[in-house]
Design an enzyme around this catalytic site. Sequence first.
Site, PDB file in Angstrom:
ATOM      1  CG  ASP A  54       2.113 115.435 -39.324  1.00  0.00           C
ATOM      2  OD1 ASP A  54       2.186 114.829 -40.390  1.00  0.00           O
ATOM      3  OD2 ASP A  54       1.817 116.624 -39.045  1.00  0.00           O
ATOM      4  CD  GLU A 104       4.643 114.039 -43.385  1.00  0.00           C
ATOM      5  OE1 GLU A 104       5.029 114.064 -44.486  1.00  0.00           O
ATOM      6  OE2 GLU A 104       4.395 115.021 -42.672  1.00  0.00           O
ATOM      7  CG  ASP A 131      -3.228 115.777 -44.710  1.00  0.00           C
ATOM      8  OD1 ASP A 131      -4.226 115.943 -44.071  1.00  0.00           O
ATOM      9  OD2 ASP A 131      -1.947 115.909 -44.207  1.00  0.00           O
TER      10      ASP A 131
END
Length: 481
Positions: free
Chosen positions: A279, A326, A379
């Site tokens: 991430d 990501e 998200d």
Amino acid sequence: MLLHPTCLPGSLGVLGAGARRFVDFLAASNITVWQTLPIGPTHSDLSPYQSLSAHAGNPNFIDLAELLQVGLLVDSEIAQPIGESRQQLLGIAAQRFFDGKAQGRNGLDQPGFEHFRARNDYWLDDFCLFCSIREVQESPGWLQWPVPLRDRDPSALKSFIDQNQARLARIQFEQYLFNHQWQALRDYARDRGILLFGDIPTFVAHDSADVWANRHLFKLDARGEPTVVAGVPPDYFSADGQHWGNPLYDWQIMAEDGYRWWLERLESQRQLFDLIRIDHFRGLQAYWEIPAESPAPRNGYWVPGPADHFLQACFNRFPDLPLVAENLGIISDDVEELRQRFRLPGMTVMQFGFDGSPSNPHLLHNHHHRDLVYTGTHDNDTTLGWYQSLDEHTRRNVNDYLGTTGEGMPWPVIEAALRSVCSIAVVPMQDFLGLGTEARFNTPGTITNNWVWQLDWNFPQEDLSIRIAEAVKRHGRLPAG
């Protein structure tokens, strides 16, 4: 399929029958990858991206019903609502385990426990000590502990350990039990052709065993307070930027021992997952540093990250490291060049594609085989919620590009993702169920109503699995062989 284990219903825990039922649903649907969010123990805000440990598993995932089968709990003990008694029940199970009551049933035994301890000693002891002190102190964070414990005074730690043997043993047992149930689930999934796909947050929580035990690796003052913290400048997700509050690494210090802490972190995740997403990958090239005394995200600035030097160390240690980057948000050319140098798959998100520019990298015709395509991420709003919230002009762009009237949304977006050239297409379970904003899992920049959505098993499972399986087949995404 993207679904965090906390979304699975079950008051006794999720790593038993509920998780196997979900794997069976995936297999019937021709789904071959189950992606989760980080699976560590959380703080009270429930965010899996602010864990108490970069290595440990969340003990709330442990299925207590599985302990009935091995004689570590009895029916009457789990008949009442679990809630706060979960820790007490795990304590009872731990005591019975150490008394030899499991007798090796279902693979649980003392040699297995000792093997687990030895294999994970690089993080387990510090984590168990951290959690034990945290329980006794009942404090909001380790900065509030008595100074000798806060600063890891050897004599204070020894005294605490001597006085809390049972507590420490229980937490060690919880981690052994979590790992045992997780590995059983992983085997169950693998036998059905399904890989587990995990997630590593680049940064860790300040109130974590990692920071408490390794203060020298972070930019902290003499008390342990962060001098600078992580965040991002204004972007798609937040017009004001985001103040994450995570302490930042002292990458120069980390480099001195070859990034040992990070390599150990990757090792523990390799034991749990077949694929791993990093991430906020862009933080390895450059990260947004916000001064602690001036906390508005707009007051931050970019600082160079460890980039090639760090990633080369990772791949020298693990040549087959199955990383996915990501690469969402503000991504500059140097970030993409770093990703490409290490041939790391990146991410595209269908919801991000419709700003009217034909060069938008998230549009189907700009996708690349090596990358992954998502209808939306954890998200984002659900795809139906996103579509319903679009202005008329953007909704027309979506309809024109996908060749749809919008009827049956979000399936036109799902079908488009499946026909992408990207090697893996990922769809959140909420999208397959056609749910709206009420099922959104997280809204960045907010602290309420996040991470709480749960799956209701009362959906037409067979009908949906047939529909998904046919779509997977229609777009040539059946696994080889």
